[in-house]
Design an enzyme around this catalytic site. Structure first.
Site, PDB file in Angstrom:
ATOM      1  N   ASN A  10       0.741  -1.147  -0.190  1.00 15.56           N
ATOM      2  CA  ASN A  10       0.050   0.013   0.127  1.00 15.56           C
ATOM      3  C   ASN A  10       1.106   1.406  -0.155  1.00 15.56           C
ATOM      4  O   ASN A  10       1.708   1.474   1.399  1.00 15.56           O
ATOM      5  CB  ASN A  10      -0.782  -0.348   0.963  1.00 15.56           C
ATOM      6  CG  ASN A  10      -1.684   0.993   1.460  1.00 15.56           C
ATOM      7  OD1 ASN A  10      -1.600   1.892   0.523  1.00 15.56           O
ATOM      8  ND2 ASN A  10      -2.298   1.168   2.654  1.00 15.56           N
ATOM      9  N   TRP A  11       0.660   1.744  -1.353  1.00 16.44           N
ATOM     10  CA  TRP A  11       1.544   3.299  -1.381  1.00 16.44           C
ATOM     11  C   TRP A  11       1.229   4.784  -0.981  1.00 16.44           C
ATOM     12  O   TRP A  11       1.865   5.510  -0.633  1.00 16.44           O
ATOM     13  CB  TRP A  11       2.493   3.207  -3.051  1.00 16.44           C
ATOM     14  CG  TRP A  11       3.052   1.829  -3.257  1.00 16.44           C
ATOM     15  CD1 TRP A  11       3.330   0.939  -3.351  1.00 16.44           C
ATOM     16  CD2 TRP A  11       3.703   2.405  -5.110  1.00 16.44           C
ATOM     17  NE1 TRP A  11       4.195  -0.073  -3.739  1.00 16.44           N
ATOM     18  CE2 TRP A  11       4.363   0.312  -4.944  1.00 16.44           C
ATOM     19  CE3 TRP A  11       3.738   2.622  -5.834  1.00 16.44           C
ATOM     20  CZ2 TRP A  11       4.674  -0.216  -5.816  1.00 16.44           C
ATOM     21  CZ3 TRP A  11       5.048   2.580  -7.064  1.00 16.44           C
ATOM     22  CH2 TRP A  11       4.329   0.708  -6.719  1.00 16.44           C
ATOM     23  N   LYS A  12       0.209   4.344  -0.623  1.00 16.12           N
ATOM     24  CA  LYS A  12       0.248   5.743   0.319  1.00 16.12           C
ATOM     25  C   LYS A  12      -0.177   6.874  -0.645  1.00 16.12           C
ATOM     26  O   LYS A  12      -0.075   6.436  -2.126  1.00 16.12           O
ATOM     27  CB  LYS A  12       0.235   5.474   1.298  1.00 16.12           C
ATOM     28  CG  LYS A  12      -0.031   4.458   2.094  1.00 16.12           C
ATOM     29  CD  LYS A  12      -0.107   4.639   3.815  1.00 16.12           C
ATOM     30  CE  LYS A  12      -0.699   3.044   4.999  1.00 16.12           C
ATOM     31  NZ  LYS A  12      -0.536   3.285   5.936  1.00 16.12           N
ATOM     32  N   HIS A  96      -9.621   0.997   4.223  1.00 11.03           N
ATOM     33  CA  HIS A  96      -8.388   1.281   5.346  1.00 11.03           C
ATOM     34  C   HIS A  96      -8.352   2.169   6.286  1.00 11.03           C
ATOM     35  O   HIS A  96      -9.807   3.298   6.261  1.00 11.03           O
ATOM     36  CB  HIS A  96      -6.993   1.727   4.288  1.00 11.03           C
ATOM     37  CG  HIS A  96      -5.981   1.828   5.081  1.00 11.03           C
ATOM     38  ND1 HIS A  96      -5.810   2.972   5.760  1.00 11.03           N
ATOM     39  CD2 HIS A  96      -5.304   0.767   5.075  1.00 11.03           C
ATOM     40  CE1 HIS A  96      -4.678   2.660   7.025  1.00 11.03           C
ATOM     41  NE2 HIS A  96      -4.056   1.038   6.099  1.00 11.03           N
ATOM     42  N   GLU A  98      -7.717   4.232   7.636  1.00  6.34           N
ATOM     43  CA  GLU A  98      -6.849   6.089   7.124  1.00  6.34           C
ATOM     44  C   GLU A  98      -8.763   6.630   6.505  1.00  6.34           C
ATOM     45  O   GLU A  98      -8.498   7.731   7.054  1.00  6.34           O
ATOM     46  CB  GLU A  98      -5.547   6.431   6.522  1.00  6.34           C
ATOM     47  CG  GLU A  98      -4.708   5.792   7.339  1.00  6.34           C
ATOM     48  CD  GLU A  98      -3.129   5.750   7.252  1.00  6.34           C
ATOM     49  OE1 GLU A  98      -3.283   5.918   5.665  1.00  6.34           O
ATOM     50  OE2 GLU A  98      -2.641   4.896   7.639  1.00  6.34           O
ATOM     51  N   GLU A 183      -6.228  -5.104  10.456  1.00  5.17           N
ATOM     52  CA  GLU A 183      -5.002  -4.148  11.089  1.00  5.17           C
ATOM     53  C   GLU A 183      -5.353  -3.614  12.123  1.00  5.17           C
ATOM     54  O   GLU A 183      -5.808  -2.053  12.188  1.00  5.17           O
ATOM     55  CB  GLU A 183      -4.755  -3.353   9.247  1.00  5.17           C
ATOM     56  CG  GLU A 183      -4.505  -3.282   8.061  1.00  5.17           C
ATOM     57  CD  GLU A 183      -3.818  -2.703   6.828  1.00  5.17           C
ATOM     58  OE1 GLU A 183      -3.143  -3.165   7.171  1.00  5.17           O
ATOM     59  OE2 GLU A 183      -4.065  -2.057   7.009  1.00  5.17           O
ATOM     60  N   GLY A 189       1.617   2.389  10.852  1.00  2.00           N
ATOM     61  CA  GLY A 189       2.529   3.117  10.622  1.00  2.00           C
ATOM     62  C   GLY A 189       3.131   3.066  12.400  1.00  2.00           C
ATOM     63  O   GLY A 189       4.345   4.656  12.333  1.00  2.00           O
ATOM     64  N   SER A 229       3.086  -2.388   9.904  1.00  4.91           N
ATOM     65  CA  SER A 229       4.350  -2.240  10.820  1.00  4.91           C
ATOM     66  C   SER A 229       5.224  -3.437  10.402  1.00  4.91           C
ATOM     67  O   SER A 229       5.747  -4.623  10.785  1.00  4.91           O
ATOM     68  CB  SER A 229       4.100  -1.895  12.381  1.00  4.91           C
ATOM     69  OG  SER A 229       4.106  -1.046  12.463  1.00  4.91           O
TER      70      SER A 229
HETATM   71  P1  PGA Z   1       1.895  -0.031   7.730  1.00  4.29           P
HETATM   72  O1  PGA Z   1       0.996   0.824   6.900  1.00  4.29           O
HETATM   73  O2  PGA Z   1       3.059  -1.412   6.535  1.00  4.29           O
HETATM   74  O3  PGA Z   1       3.309   1.593   7.183  1.00  4.29           O
HETATM   75  O4  PGA Z   1       2.641   0.082   9.314  1.00  4.29           O
HETATM   76  C1  PGA Z   1       0.081  -1.058   7.187  1.00  4.29           C
HETATM   77  C2  PGA Z   1      -0.716  -0.244   6.057  1.00  4.29           C
HETATM   78  O5  PGA Z   1      -1.345   0.177   6.316  1.00  4.29           O
HETATM   79  O6  PGA Z   1      -1.507  -0.801   5.303  1.00  4.29           O
END
Ligand code: PGA
Length: 273
Positions: A10-12, A96, A98, A183, A189, A229
């Protein structure tokens, strides 16, 4: 039936189209044809055409990071399932944390009401999952509790509600197209990964819910990923867990060396590499 593990990046909000293309070419050189594992990347919308072109004819799939449930119309800023498909996507991340406005450590840029700027909830997540399926995309439906919810002993209740709401109306014959991702919000993160056993326990809970919805046989064929993470060091332990069928990887999916190691860990953890 052995589930083929899936490792998805997931490159966000990272990479311009040129940068994304370069990373995709690097990943292709490392991961195309990797046996016993499926690999995907989810770049920002504007990077999808360049990444799809760079990965064309390879075994690495492309996904979107979000989807809107209408196909077209007056919905400024949104992207539909048919658009994602025609741009080369096979997958799409849905719900997600976020996008649900649930952040582990929101910075000042998201203070107060701004945290909910993305605004997904169980109802919109469900609409998006259904829209993905009807467009022929595989939705990666994300679920997970916040730190407060975990500390209040509500992990199971929250995850169950999100799984059930997310899957409402998905037909049994579509079940195999669905991917779930557990998640925990507090692990995203933050560098604070969930314990291997705990990740396994909650992924197992998700599978039991899938079994209640679609029956145990179907549930055995559906991938349940862990995300939060994941890195090259902790991936081997996580990927050995029986209920963890791969990872949704944020930060480390931007570093080709690390992402490759995580993919290898998934292959080896399932005895497929
Ligand atoms: P992260 O993000 O690996 O940077 O913790 C995972 C995600 O949000 O899918």
């Amino acid at each position: 039936m052995a589930r083929i593990p899936f490792v998805c990046g997931n490159w966000k909000l990272n990479k311009t189209p040129d940068e994304a293309c370069a990373l995709a070419q690097d990943l292709r050189a490392r991961l195309d044809g990797a046996p016993g594992v499926e690999v995907g990347v989810c770049p920002p919308f504007v990077c999808i055409p360049a990444v799809a072109e760079a990965l064309k004819g390879s075994t690495v799939s492309v996904g979107g990071q979000d989807i809107f449930w209408m196909e077209k119309g007056a919905y400024t800023g949104e992207v539909s399932g048919p658009m994602l498909v025609s741009a080369g996507c096979r997958y799409v991340i849905v719900g997600h944390s976020e996008r649900r406005g649930r952040f582990a450590k929101p910075g000042p840029e998201l203070a107060g009401d701004l945290m909910a700027v993305f605004g997904d909830n169980d109802t919109t997540v469900n609409r998006k999952a259904l829209a993905a399926l009807s467009a022929g995309l595989r939705p990666i439906i994300c679920v997970g509790e916040t730190l407060e919810e975990r500390q209040a002993g509500r992990t199971e209740v929250v995850v169950e509600a999100q799984v059930r709401a997310g899957l409402a109306g998905v037909r049994p014959e579509q079940a195999e197209e669905v991917v779930l991702a557990y998640e925990p919000v507090w692990a995203i993160g933050t560098g604070e990964k969930c314990d291997d056993e705990e990740a396994n326990r909650v992924c197992g809970l998700v599978r039991r819910l899938l079994a209640q919805v679609w029956g145990p046989e179907k549930a055995q064929g559906i991938r349940v990923l862990y995300g939060g993470s994941v890195d090259a060091q902790n991936a081997p332990g996580l990927m050995r867990q029986s209920e963890v069928d791969g990872g949704l990887v944020g930060g480390k999916s931007l570093i080709a060396d690390d992402f490759e190691k995580i993919v290898k860990a998934a292959q080896q953890g399932k005895g497929m590499g």
